[in-house]
Scaffold this active site. Structure first.
Site, short mmCIF file in Angstrom:
data_model
loop_
_atom_site.label_atom_id
_atom_site.label_comp_id
_atom_site.label_asym_id
_atom_site.label_seq_id
_atom_site.Cartn_x
_atom_site.Cartn_y
_atom_site.Cartn_z
N HIS A 34 0.86 -1.18 0.00
CA HIS A 34 0.00 0.00 0.00
C HIS A 34 0.90 1.24 0.00
O HIS A 34 2.12 1.12 -0.10
CB HIS A 34 -0.96 -0.03 1.20
CG HIS A 34 -0.27 -0.29 2.53
ND1 HIS A 34 0.64 0.59 3.08
CD2 HIS A 34 -0.33 -1.34 3.39
CE1 HIS A 34 1.07 0.10 4.24
NE2 HIS A 34 0.51 -1.08 4.43
N HIS A 37 4.09 1.26 2.16
CA HIS A 37 5.24 0.58 1.56
C HIS A 37 5.81 1.43 0.41
O HIS A 37 7.03 1.52 0.26
CB HIS A 37 4.82 -0.78 0.98
CG HIS A 37 4.25 -1.75 1.97
ND1 HIS A 37 2.92 -2.08 1.99
CD2 HIS A 37 4.83 -2.46 2.97
CE1 HIS A 37 2.70 -2.98 2.94
NE2 HIS A 37 3.84 -3.21 3.57
N GLY A 148 9.17 1.48 8.47
CA GLY A 148 8.14 2.47 8.78
C GLY A 148 8.02 2.68 10.28
O GLY A 148 8.10 1.73 11.06
N GLU A 149 7.80 3.92 10.66
CA GLU A 149 7.55 4.22 12.09
C GLU A 149 6.23 3.65 12.56
O GLU A 149 5.98 3.56 13.75
CB GLU A 149 7.53 5.75 12.31
CG GLU A 149 8.89 6.35 12.33
CD GLU A 149 8.85 7.86 12.49
OE1 GLU A 149 7.77 8.43 12.71
OE2 GLU A 149 9.93 8.47 12.37
N LYS A 150 5.37 3.27 11.62
CA LYS A 150 4.10 2.62 11.98
C LYS A 150 4.36 1.47 12.96
O LYS A 150 3.62 1.26 13.90
CB LYS A 150 3.44 2.14 10.69
CG LYS A 150 2.51 0.97 10.79
CD LYS A 150 1.15 1.43 11.18
CE LYS A 150 0.10 0.36 11.23
NZ LYS A 150 0.52 -1.00 11.32
N GLN A 154 9.20 -2.44 16.30
CA GLN A 154 9.94 -3.29 15.36
C GLN A 154 11.16 -2.55 14.82
O GLN A 154 12.28 -3.07 14.80
CB GLN A 154 9.01 -3.69 14.22
CG GLN A 154 9.69 -4.30 13.02
CD GLN A 154 8.68 -4.76 11.99
OE1 GLN A 154 8.06 -5.79 12.16
NE2 GLN A 154 8.50 -4.01 10.90
N ARG A 188 -3.34 -5.25 7.17
CA ARG A 188 -4.45 -5.86 7.94
C ARG A 188 -5.74 -5.04 7.84
O ARG A 188 -6.80 -5.54 8.23
CB ARG A 188 -4.06 -6.03 9.42
CG ARG A 188 -3.09 -7.18 9.63
CD ARG A 188 -3.01 -7.59 11.10
NE ARG A 188 -2.30 -8.84 11.25
CZ ARG A 188 -0.99 -8.96 11.48
NH1 ARG A 188 -0.24 -7.88 11.61
NH2 ARG A 188 -0.44 -10.14 11.60
P1 AMP Z 1 4.76 -5.12 6.53
O1 AMP Z 1 4.59 -5.50 5.09
O2 AMP Z 1 3.48 -4.78 7.23
O3 AMP Z 1 5.64 -6.08 7.29
O4 AMP Z 1 5.56 -3.74 6.53
C1 AMP Z 1 6.75 -3.58 5.79
C2 AMP Z 1 7.32 -2.22 6.12
O5 AMP Z 1 6.37 -1.22 5.76
C3 AMP Z 1 7.61 -2.06 7.63
O6 AMP Z 1 8.83 -1.35 7.77
C4 AMP Z 1 6.44 -1.24 8.08
O7 AMP Z 1 6.71 -0.44 9.22
C5 AMP Z 1 6.19 -0.36 6.87
N1 AMP Z 1 4.82 0.18 6.91
C6 AMP Z 1 3.68 -0.52 7.10
N2 AMP Z 1 2.62 0.32 7.14
C7 AMP Z 1 3.11 1.57 6.98
C8 AMP Z 1 2.53 2.88 6.93
N3 AMP Z 1 1.23 3.06 7.07
N4 AMP Z 1 3.34 3.95 6.73
C9 AMP Z 1 4.68 3.77 6.59
N5 AMP Z 1 5.30 2.57 6.63
C10 AMP Z 1 4.53 1.48 6.82
#
Ligand code: AMP
Length: 278
Positions: A34, A37, A148-150, A154, A188
């Site tokens: 999204h 990413h 991401g800081e989200k 982690q 999610r």
């Molecule tokens: P994931 O695919 O959820 O494991 O996330 C992969 C990377 O994308 C991780 O570094 C997350 O922190 C980052 N990420 C997920 N959602 C967001 C968001 N809304 N804004 C910025 N980074 C994100």
């Protein structure tokens, strides 16, 4: 864009770049890409000659009762997003590629930080994350990795792990990308109906009210907790609200600007996390 499924051809690709003195920025993901990413990938492009993205839904970070099977997978769409963003290479390993027999005889963990906050209700989670990220780093040998800081806990744990192990990788973090209503984008969110997304947006709104209250001088945890609870949709069950020191991720003794609020809750079966800097 080059696609890699196995380690050896990817290693050849990486060593070839190194021979040519080309730098690599790496974005690890679990797919269902999204705009969050996408912001990491776009930033990666500004840092290095080549951008490598991985998509791997890592089984070791899910407990048996969690959503590993249901986790959204949308490979064709992810691939076209990566092509549009001019990603150099996409790594799509199988579980058995990352975890051949006996692979987990060697484990990398950051116990002091991994058992707090999200680690309390998800005891497998951060050890699964550090184990997979360290393996992906060793395969890709990036100069930069972007998070991401989200997922602030982690990001912080990975940064700590890299420092402690003297890995020569610059870890970067980028702000959370949100829906116009404030809801943090997340793979999610696919589980949520439109009504639930609206309810979930109350998380960010209530954290912003707490931030405002701290900048007006509030230091009292109980009244901040109450403020957040009052403005949160009743459909959200709070897992935790934590006020942490941004430099150590430990609970802050005095709540003040510069700290961070970490939040996790559940809406139906969907786990939602968010955080903001105070
Ligand atoms: P994931 O695919 O959820 O494991 O996330 C992969 C990377 O994308 C991780 O570094 C997350 O922190 C980052 N990420 C997920 N959602 C967001 C968001 N809304 N804004 C910025 N980074 C994100």
């Amino acid at each position: 864009m080059d696609l890699f499924y196995d380690i050896e051809p990817l290693r050849d690709y990486v060593f070839n770049l190194k021979d040519k003195n080309q730098t690599i920025a790496y974005v690890p993901t679990m797919g269902a890409l999204h705009k969050g990413h996408e912001s990491l990938i776009s930033y990666a492009k500004t840092l290095a000659d080549k951008v490598i993205v991985s998509i791997f839904v890592n089984p070791t970070q899910f407990s048996p009762n969690e959503d590993f099977q249901e986790y959204p997978r949308s490979f064709q769409n992810d691939k076209s997003i990566c092509m549009d963003l001019d990603v150099s290479a996409l790594f799509l390993p199988e579980d058995s590629t990352i975890y051949p027999p006996n692979a987990l005889l060697t484990q990398v963990t950051v116990p002091e930080l991994s058992t707090r906050y999200c680690g309390k209700s998800r005891p497998h989670f951060f050890t699964g994350v550090t184990n997979v990220v360290i393996r992906l780093f060793n395969i890709i040998l990036p100069d930069f990795a972007i998070f991401g800081e989200k997922d602030y806990q982690q990001y912080f744990i990975i940064k700590t792990c890299i420092q402690n192990l003297f890995l020569p990788i610059t870890i970067c973090s980028l702000p959370t990308i949100r829906e116009p209503n404030g809801l943090a984008l997340s793979s999610r969110n696919h589980y949520l109906s439109d009504t639930q997304k609206q309810e979930a947006s109350s998380i960010y709104k209530s954290l912003c009210l707490a931030k405002q209250s701290v900048s007006n001088g509030t230091q009292d945890r109980t009244s901040l907790d109450r403020l957040i609870q009052t403005h949160l949709s009743p459909s959200i069950d709070i897992d935790y609200i934590a006020y942490v020191d941004s430099n150590s991720l430990l609970p802050s003794h005095t709540i003040k600007p510069g700290n961070r609020i970490l939040f996790a809750g559940n809406l139906n079966q969907t786990r939602l996390i968010d955080n903001i800097a105070l």
